[in-house]
Enzyme design. Structure first.
Site, PDB file in Angstrom:
ATOM      1  N   TYR A  63       0.886  -1.284  -0.099  1.00 31.11           N
ATOM      2  CA  TYR A  63      -0.038   0.095   0.020  1.00 31.11           C
ATOM      3  C   TYR A  63       0.876   1.177  -0.106  1.00 31.11           C
ATOM      4  CZ  TYR A  63      -3.580  -3.285   1.488  1.00 31.11           C
ATOM      5  OH  TYR A  63      -4.479  -4.520   1.749  1.00 31.11           O
ATOM      6  N   HIS A 147       0.579 -12.060   0.990  1.00 31.24           N
ATOM      7  CA  HIS A 147      -0.128 -10.957   0.289  1.00 31.24           C
ATOM      8  C   HIS A 147      -0.248 -11.355  -1.074  1.00 31.24           C
ATOM      9  CE1 HIS A 147      -1.279  -6.702  -0.266  1.00 31.24           C
ATOM     10  NE2 HIS A 147      -2.408  -7.550  -0.409  1.00 31.24           N
TER      11      HIS A 147
END
Length: 335
Positions: A63, A147
């Site tokens: 992010y 992830h």
């Protein structure tokens, strides 16, 4: 610790001793997802989450190539470590971008000049977690997810997940699992590996049921908790307009029409579509929490208000009767 209205208290993730409120803060917007935000607003957004009782924060190196973790870390400085739960993710390391190397923004803007690299070896997993802890300014995080590893299954099974399990055995982390959009791959990992919790984004919503067909039954059988992300399918269920994103892309016309039909039925019962979208996933017993990305304190407060909105059981039955929800899906009705 305050709780969002209607949350019913904190929920344990599996059998880990890690408890989270039902509504948490997704921190992708802190990494400037789609649009940039000032540092001051990022700090105020986290402050608003604490005030609303949304004290589970989910972030990742992906992010904003580390920006989300850095901003969240600054916002957590000086707070009682027992007053919040943090998850981050591993699998991709960050390094400075070389001269002439292309920028791979992946939806984030005005980010640090870094690039992502896959690191799924034992040493890579440990090093990426340490880097996250440095950015967060923490000695430990509560939950670590691998992830977006749907294209790296062999490496996950051979090195990456064993490395995470080792960190759990060493009490370096308390709960481990996977975070991704692919519910079928999550179901496979849940069946084959000693997973505590999974974060599934966008696949168990008012618009999508794929996780109900593969992942959620597997989690229920094994006592594994599900954290739901993407309850608005990237924005369409928050504001069903032609400009809304659907699963990170432009909204197809058929999905826009269905979202508008959902909103119309909700309106008949005086319920905002956002409230129904937030509550719907909790009809399944494996779902422990939802994390929702917020780009401002106002969005945090709105989500908390929507989560506590009174929703009559008749609304859910009307959505089934009109063919907007399948007859077999579990509904969040009083039992």
């Amino acid at each position: 610790m305050a709780q969002p209205p209607g949350a019913g208290g904190p929920r344990e993730l599996g059998r880990t001793g890690v408890y989270v409120p039902a509504l948490g803060l997704g921190c992708a917007p802190l990494g400037n997802l789609y649009t940039a935000m000032p540092d001051e607003r990022a700090l105020a957004t986290v402050q608003a989450a604490f005030e609303a009782g949304c004290t589970y924060m989910d972030t990742a190196p992906h992010y904003g190539v580390g920006l989300s973790e850095e901003r969240l870390g600054r916002a957590l400085t000086g707070r009682d470590r027992a007053s919040y739960t943090v998850s981050t993710k591993v699998g991709r390391a960050l390094r400075p971008r070389k001269p002439g190397e292309p920028v791979d923004a992946q939806g984030f803007v005005d980010t640090p000049d870094r690039v992502r690299e896959w690191r799924l070896t034992r040493d890579g997993i440990r090093a990426t977690l340490e880097s996250s802890l440095d950015r967060l300014g923490l000695e430990s995080v509560d939950i670590v997810y691998l992830h977006d590893v749907e294209n790296h299954i062999r490496e996950v099974c051979e090195t990456a997940f064993p490395a995470l399990a080792e960190l759990r055995d060493q009490k370096r982390v308390r709960a481990i699992g996977f975070g991704m959009n692919h519910s079928d791959v999550l179901a496979r990992f849940v069946a084959d590996l000693d997973v505590d919790v999974v974060l599934c984004a966008g696949r168990w919503t008012l618009l999508e049921r794929t996780a109900y067909d593969d992942l959620l039954p597997a989690c229920e059988r094994r006592g594994i908790s599900v954290v739901v992300g993407g309850v608005y399918n990237s924005g369409l269920l928050a504001d069903p307009s032609p400009d809304a994103h659907y699963n990170y892309e432009r909204t197809p016309p058929d999905m826009l029409e269905r979202a508008r039909q959902l909103a119309a039925v909700c309106g008949e019962f005086g319920v905002p579509l956002r409230a129904a979208a937030l509550r719907f996933p909790f009809g399944h017993p494996a779902v422990a929490a939802a994390v929702v990305g917020c780009a401002s304190p106002e969005e945090v407060r709105d989500n908390a208000e929507m989560f506590g909105h009174d929703i009559p059981d008749e609304l859910w039955r009307a959505l089934v009767d009109r063919g907007l929800l399948d007859e077999d899906v579990p509904l969040p009705i009083a039992r």
